[in-house]
Scaffold this motif. Structure first.
Motif, PDB file in Angstrom:
ATOM      1  N   LEU A  26      54.398 -59.449 -70.140  1.00  0.00           N
ATOM      2  CA  LEU A  26      53.589 -59.589 -70.498  1.00  0.00           C
ATOM      3  C   LEU A  26      52.445 -59.358 -72.312  1.00  0.00           C
ATOM      4  CD1 LEU A  26      50.614 -58.725 -67.880  1.00  0.00           C
ATOM      5  CD2 LEU A  26      51.782 -61.249 -68.335  1.00  0.00           C
ATOM      6  N   VAL A  27      52.198 -60.160 -73.300  1.00  0.00           N
ATOM      7  CA  VAL A  27      51.720 -59.103 -74.772  1.00  0.00           C
ATOM      8  C   VAL A  27      50.090 -59.333 -74.909  1.00  0.00           C
ATOM      9  CG1 VAL A  27      51.900 -59.399 -77.295  1.00  0.00           C
ATOM     10  CG2 VAL A  27      54.499 -59.562 -75.340  1.00  0.00           C
ATOM     11  N   TRP A  28      49.713 -58.648 -75.653  1.00  0.00           N
ATOM     12  CA  TRP A  28      48.090 -59.263 -76.631  1.00  0.00           C
ATOM     13  C   TRP A  28      48.689 -59.438 -77.797  1.00  0.00           C
ATOM     14  CZ3 TRP A  28      44.739 -57.926 -72.612  1.00  0.00           C
ATOM     15  CH2 TRP A  28      44.307 -56.706 -72.423  1.00  0.00           C
ATOM     16  N   ALA A  29      47.330 -60.644 -77.560  1.00  0.00           N
ATOM     17  CA  ALA A  29      47.719 -61.898 -78.340  1.00  0.00           C
ATOM     18  C   ALA A  29      46.279 -61.993 -78.852  1.00  0.00           C
ATOM     19  CB  ALA A  29      48.343 -63.105 -78.514  1.00  0.00           C
ATOM     20  N   THR A  30      45.831 -60.986 -79.645  1.00  0.00           N
ATOM     21  CA  THR A  30      44.245 -61.401 -79.521  1.00  0.00           C
ATOM     22  C   THR A  30      44.163 -60.032 -80.986  1.00  0.00           C
ATOM     23  OG1 THR A  30      42.148 -59.738 -78.066  1.00  0.00           O
ATOM     24  CG2 THR A  30      43.740 -58.761 -78.002  1.00  0.00           C
ATOM     25  N   THR A  31      42.831 -60.636 -81.634  1.00  0.00           N
ATOM     26  CA  THR A  31      42.507 -59.931 -82.484  1.00  0.00           C
ATOM     27  C   THR A  31      42.315 -58.523 -82.148  1.00  0.00           C
ATOM     28  OG1 THR A  31      40.038 -60.559 -82.843  1.00  0.00           O
ATOM     29  CG2 THR A  31      41.600 -61.669 -83.868  1.00  0.00           C
ATOM     30  N   TRP A  32      41.570 -57.910 -80.942  1.00  0.00           N
ATOM     31  CA  TRP A  32      41.995 -56.690 -80.937  1.00  0.00           C
ATOM     32  C   TRP A  32      43.142 -55.973 -80.833  1.00  0.00           C
ATOM     33  CZ3 TRP A  32      37.298 -53.603 -77.748  1.00  0.00           C
ATOM     34  CH2 TRP A  32      36.438 -55.382 -77.382  1.00  0.00           C
ATOM     35  N   LYS A  33      44.511 -56.687 -81.272  1.00  0.00           N
ATOM     36  CA  LYS A  33      45.937 -56.263 -81.411  1.00  0.00           C
ATOM     37  C   LYS A  33      45.744 -55.209 -80.445  1.00  0.00           C
ATOM     38  CE  LYS A  33      46.068 -55.355 -86.292  1.00  0.00           C
ATOM     39  NZ  LYS A  33      46.021 -55.393 -87.519  1.00  0.00           N
ATOM     40  N   TRP A  54      49.164 -59.352 -86.176  1.00  0.00           N
ATOM     41  CA  TRP A  54      49.407 -60.164 -87.207  1.00  0.00           C
ATOM     42  C   TRP A  54      49.163 -60.059 -88.857  1.00  0.00           C
ATOM     43  CZ3 TRP A  54      49.310 -63.742 -83.259  1.00  0.00           C
ATOM     44  CH2 TRP A  54      48.418 -63.899 -82.460  1.00  0.00           C
ATOM     45  N   PRO A  55      49.967 -60.623 -89.543  1.00  0.00           N
ATOM     46  CA  PRO A  55      49.990 -60.389 -90.850  1.00  0.00           C
ATOM     47  C   PRO A  55      49.095 -60.653 -91.400  1.00  0.00           C
ATOM     48  CG  PRO A  55      51.598 -61.400 -89.957  1.00  0.00           C
ATOM     49  CD  PRO A  55      51.538 -61.652 -88.806  1.00  0.00           C
ATOM     50  N   GLN A  56      47.675 -61.768 -91.286  1.00  0.00           N
ATOM     51  CA  GLN A  56      46.820 -62.133 -91.698  1.00  0.00           C
ATOM     52  C   GLN A  56      45.555 -62.292 -90.284  1.00  0.00           C
ATOM     53  OE1 GLN A  56      47.295 -64.831 -94.958  1.00  0.00           O
ATOM     54  NE2 GLN A  56      45.491 -65.118 -95.227  1.00  0.00           N
ATOM     55  N   GLN A  70      52.173 -69.594 -86.357  1.00  0.00           N
ATOM     56  CA  GLN A  70      52.734 -69.601 -86.429  1.00  0.00           C
ATOM     57  C   GLN A  70      53.423 -67.759 -86.407  1.00  0.00           C
ATOM     58  OE1 GLN A  70      51.764 -69.491 -91.108  1.00  0.00           O
ATOM     59  NE2 GLN A  70      49.807 -68.816 -89.985  1.00  0.00           N
ATOM     60  N   TYR A  71      52.430 -67.177 -85.977  1.00  0.00           N
ATOM     61  CA  TYR A  71      52.031 -66.181 -85.795  1.00  0.00           C
ATOM     62  C   TYR A  71      53.382 -65.732 -84.165  1.00  0.00           C
ATOM     63  CZ  TYR A  71      50.262 -65.091 -90.003  1.00  0.00           C
ATOM     64  OH  TYR A  71      49.599 -65.475 -91.738  1.00  0.00           O
ATOM     65  N   ILE A  72      53.074 -66.483 -82.839  1.00  0.00           N
ATOM     66  CA  ILE A  72      53.119 -66.688 -82.091  1.00  0.00           C
ATOM     67  C   ILE A  72      54.741 -66.651 -81.881  1.00  0.00           C
ATOM     68  CG2 ILE A  72      52.916 -67.499 -79.699  1.00  0.00           C
ATOM     69  CD1 ILE A  72      50.705 -65.541 -80.213  1.00  0.00           C
ATOM     70  N   LEU A  73      55.119 -68.160 -83.151  1.00  0.00           N
ATOM     71  CA  LEU A  73      56.791 -68.143 -82.561  1.00  0.00           C
ATOM     72  C   LEU A  73      56.990 -67.478 -83.476  1.00  0.00           C
ATOM     73  CD1 LEU A  73      56.741 -72.375 -83.873  1.00  0.00           C
ATOM     74  CD2 LEU A  73      56.613 -70.688 -81.821  1.00  0.00           C
ATOM     75  N   GLU A  74      56.572 -66.738 -84.830  1.00  0.00           N
ATOM     76  CA  GLU A  74      57.901 -65.375 -85.614  1.00  0.00           C
ATOM     77  C   GLU A  74      58.137 -64.430 -83.826  1.00  0.00           C
ATOM     78  OE1 GLU A  74      56.255 -63.601 -88.585  1.00  0.00           O
ATOM     79  OE2 GLU A  74      55.501 -65.941 -90.114  1.00  0.00           O
TER      80      GLU A  74
END
Length: 130
Positions: A26-33, A54-56, A70-74
């Motif tokens: 499980l990984v958070w992929a939210t702007t909350w980071k 997120w880099p940006q 793009q960042y999910i793939l990275e």
């Protein structure tokens, strides 16, 4: 086999998310980071989870995709992953198919309802089929 990533989390389903942790990282992929670990995770009984840094945020995205794609793939680094989000479109599916060689499940959910039982079933079925 390395566990596939489970990237998007709906904070209304703690026990069901914990059940997915048997098969997914499980990984958070939210702007909350990382703040999701402070503000959401404890209310669900989730352990501290890694997060996509997120880099940006909300920046320009390739080929009409959602800015996160793009960042999910990275973050996935070529590993199988499942990503659940309310902003996934056909552009994201096409981008992932072109740019990610491992298995990927992009599951769109309605932001009004979040994850529903059929979504949890689809996630369980997908990882079982890997």
């Amino acid at each position: 086999m390395t566990k596939p990533l489970r990237v998007w989390l709906n904070p209304a389903h703690g026990p069901q998310l914990l059940a997915l942790a048997e098969a997914y990282e499980l990984v958070w992929a939210t702007t909350w980071k990382g703040e999701a670990n402070d503000w959401i995770g404890p209310h669900l009984g989730l352990p501290e989870l890694p997060f996509v840094d997120w880099p940006q945020m909300h920046g320009k995205a390739p080929h009409g995709t959602f800015w996160k794609t793009q960042y999910i793939l990275e973050y996935a680094e070529g590993r199988p992953f499942a990503w659940v989000d309310d902003d996934i479109t056909s552009y994201d599916h096409a981008y992932v198919e072109r740019n990610h060689l491992a298995a990927a499940l992009l599951l769109h959910v309605d932001e009004r309802f979040g994850l529903l039982r059929p979504d949890f079933d689809a996630l369980a079925d997908w990882t079982a089929a890997l």
